[in-house]
Scaffold this active site. Structure first.
Site, short mmCIF file in Angstrom:
data_model
loop_
_atom_site.label_atom_id
_atom_site.label_comp_id
_atom_site.label_asym_id
_atom_site.label_seq_id
_atom_site.Cartn_x
_atom_site.Cartn_y
_atom_site.Cartn_z
N SER A 1 0.84 -1.20 0.00
CA SER A 1 0.00 0.00 0.00
C SER A 1 0.87 1.25 0.00
CB SER A 1 -0.95 -0.05 1.20
OG SER A 1 -2.00 0.86 1.05
N ASP B 1 -2.19 13.63 13.43
CA ASP B 1 -2.61 14.91 12.85
C ASP B 1 -2.09 15.05 11.42
OD1 ASP B 1 -4.02 15.68 15.07
OD2 ASP B 1 -2.36 16.80 15.96
N HIS C 1 -7.28 -6.09 0.86
CA HIS C 1 -6.16 -5.16 0.71
C HIS C 1 -4.98 -5.56 1.59
CE1 HIS C 1 -4.00 -1.53 -0.13
NE2 HIS C 1 -4.12 -1.06 1.09
#
Length: 265
Positions: free
Chosen positions: A88, A185, A245
């Protein structure tokens, strides 16, 4: 600042694993241990903003590829040449490293990702929202955190995957001592950058490339095949039946069975 790595096996490492978004190197530990039984030593990387590696102010695929390359040269010397396996997000880092630093990559394995925009990354939006919603000051235990997360994340396996990033370390600012070990964040604010694929021009990687997809995953589509062959002329695509996945979690035995003969070529 160096990246955190874990070595599995003995002798000079010949395989390097790069994890996906919200993951860490140890996600590949099971497969690396299987490879060690066949005399392959592996290095498992925590990529920037993940696991025990450093945080950055931006999300930058070429910078990550260069950082992994620099780390390999530092640890293995100028003669470093490995089989690079990336899943990924880590697969995009691996592809860029093979294109930009081909002398370091003997073979390339790309797991369930394509050199294109990965629109499926937007499915991580609710996961980021759920992690951000956890009040870390009110968590008494990891089990309590999982119960709270269950309100927004139905799949127990996904909850455990996310909670591997929850670390217990007391600080003056956090009286109960729980904090996210990943840079939530930055990653949460830059999912579009995670999904993106940089412009690499007309370069190509001349070495062997194994492209592994889960049969139940939407990340690799027919329209990706031509671009993959342009960048990696020796690429061979295999699909792992029944895998989604997270191929290495869904079908570790089957994936290892594909890796071993590729390593022996």
């Amino acid at each position: 600042m160096s990246l955190f790595t874990q070595l599995i096996g003995t002798g000079r490492p010949d395989v390097v694993f790069l994890h996906g978004l919200f993951g860490r190197g140890k996600n590949w530990a099971g497969i690396a241990k299987s490879l060690a039984e066949h005399e392959h030593a592996s290095v498992l990387f925590d990529l920037p903003n993940h696991g025990r590696s450093h945080w950055t102010d931006t999300f930058d695929y070429p910078a990550m590829a260069s950082e992994v390359a620099d780390e390999l040269r530092l640890r293995l010397g100028s003669a470093a040449s490995v089989t690079l396996v990336g899943h990924s997000m880590g697969g995009k880092v691996a592809m860029l490293m093979a294109l930009q630093h081909p002398e370091l990559v003997r073979r390339l394995v790309v797991v369930d990702i394509a050199p294109d925009i990965s629109y499926q990354v937007r499915t991580s939006v609710p996961l980021v929202k759920a992690m951000r919603a956890l009040d870390l000051n009110d968590i008494a235990s990891r089990g309590a955190a999982e119960q709270l997360l269950a309100a927004d994340v139905d799949d127990p396996a996904v909850r455990l995957f996310l909670l591997q990033n929850l670390k217990h370390t007391r600080t003056p600012q956090n009286r109960n001592g729980w904090q996210w070990e990943l840079n939530l964040d930055l990653l949460g604010d830059h999912l579009d950058d995670v999904a993106a694929w940089p412009n690499v021009g007309e370069v190509s990687y001349p070495g062997p490339a194994l492209w592994v997809g889960g049969s139940d995953s939407p990340y690799i589509q027919p329209e990706h095949h031509d671009r993959m062959r342009q960048l990696f002329p020796q690429v061979r695509l295999v699909r792992i039946p029944g895998a989604g996945h997270w191929v290495h979690a869904d079908a570790p035995v089957e994936l290892t069975a594909e890796l071993l003969p590729f390593l022996a070529e």
